[in-house]
Write a protein that holds these residues in place. Sequence first.
Motif, short mmCIF file in Angstrom:
data_model
loop_
_atom_site.label_atom_id
_atom_site.label_comp_id
_atom_site.label_asym_id
_atom_site.label_seq_id
_atom_site.Cartn_x
_atom_site.Cartn_y
_atom_site.Cartn_z
N LEU A 34 45.68 64.83 -14.08
CA LEU A 34 45.83 65.91 -13.12
C LEU A 34 46.42 65.33 -11.84
N GLY A 47 39.35 72.06 -11.46
CA GLY A 47 40.42 71.70 -10.53
C GLY A 47 39.85 71.20 -9.23
N GLU A 82 46.06 72.48 -14.76
CA GLU A 82 46.49 71.54 -13.73
C GLU A 82 47.67 72.04 -12.91
#
Length: 425
Positions: A10, A185, A280
Motif C-alpha cells: 500500500l 487504509g 489501496e
Amino acid sequence: MALRQHMAILAISLALATGCSTGNGESKTELPERPGSSPAASVGAKKPFDPPRVFNAAPISKKSPLSKGTGLGACSTGDGLVYCASEAGTATAIDPSGDKQKWITKTQLSPDRNAGPGGSWSPAAPVRSGDLVITAFSGVREASRTARDQRSLEIIAIEPSTGKQRWNSVVDIGSAPTGQLKIVGMTDDTIVISAGEATFCGWVDSLAATWVVDLQTKQIRWKKDKFLAGHVGKGVVSGNVITLKNNVKYTAVTGLSMADGSAMWEKVAGSEVTDFLRPEISDFAVTGTCGGADLNLLDPASGTALYTDKGKIKTDLGPGWDCVFDQSTTLACQEKIANGRIVSIDIRSANGTIWQLSSDSSRIAPEITGAYHGIIYGTTGGNRTQAVSLDANSGQDLPDAPVIAPTWVDKYLGVTKDGIYLPAK
C-alpha cells in the motif's frame, strides 16, 4: 486472479506520533525496543528491476504466502521481504532467500479464550507504510487487581530494518467481533481497521465492525458495529451496512465521515453486497456488486459513479470482475469468465478506459494475475499455458516472456501460489 483479501504493497504515508498512557481505558506506549525482537538484514544481494520483465524459473522459496497451509498467517510483501502476522500473536519479517526469519515480535495481548480451542489472536496482514510496518492483533488485556479481562485491539508500528516496535496502542473493543481483521487504509493521521468479510455474496452484519483510530492521540475516534469498511479516501470511510427503507431491510453501500462517523451518502444495493476490489486506490472506490455483473468506480466523497461497465454474466459466488493495480497509474479489470474482456483505466482520469482487450480470432485475453509499474502479468490458457506480459499503457504484448505470472510483485520479488521468485531482467 489476485487475491482480494491481501494487499501487496500500500502506497500510503503515516505521520509518526508518540505519546504516553491515557486515562480512558486505553494505553499507548513509545517503545524503543521490545523483548523478543531481533535485528533484520537489508535486502542483501537481491537486485532490483523496476519493473521486472523476466523472472528466474526456479523459486528462491517454495513457501508461498499465497498458499494455504504454510502457517505464515496473513502476509504482504515489501522491499524484498515478506511480512506476516499469525494467529500465534506474532509478527515476522522473512527473507525468502533460504526462508530466513529476520525478526519476530509479539503482541502484548493474551489470546482470546473464546476464539477457539486453546484461544488465539486474530491478526491483520501487515502494511508497509513509509518507514514503518503496521499491523494489528485482537486479544485480551488480562485482569489487574479488581479490573476484569478486557477484549482489546493492539496496533503495532514496527521498524522494518530492525524489528523494533516504534510504538503501540491498545484500545478496548468490548464485545465487537474480530474475525477477518484487516487494515482497510491509512492517511497521515488515521488508520481504519475492520473485522468481517463478505464471502460468497453472503454477509452477516452482526459479525462486522469498524474502528477509526487517530494516529496522533492513539485513541479510537469512532467505531461502528455492523459496518464493514472497504475503502478509505477523500475523508470518507466507505463500506457495507444494513439499512431500512419502507420498513424493509436492504444491504447498502454507504460513506461515513472519517472525522466523526456521520453519514455522507448511501446507495441501496438490495440484497447484494458491494465488494471493494482495490482498496489501496484512495481517489476512488473500485467496486463490484456481489451477484451482479457491474464494475463501478465511485467518488468516495459523494458515492457518485465516475465509471461503470457491465459484464456479460452474473455470478452467485462473487462480483463478476477482478482487478489489479500497477502501484502507479494503471488499473486493469477483467470479467470473471474464460478469456474475459480486460478494461484498462488511468486512475488520474477515471471516467473511461485507455484500452480494452477482448478475445477474438487474432488475440486471446490472458487471465491477468498481477501488475507493477507499467506491466500487467497473466497467463494464457488452453493446451499451452504460458506466462505473458502486457504494456499497461497500450495493452500490447511485451517482447519478453516473464516466465512466471506473479500475483504479488515489486522490484525485488514475484510471488505466485507455487513460490517466491527473483527477477532476472
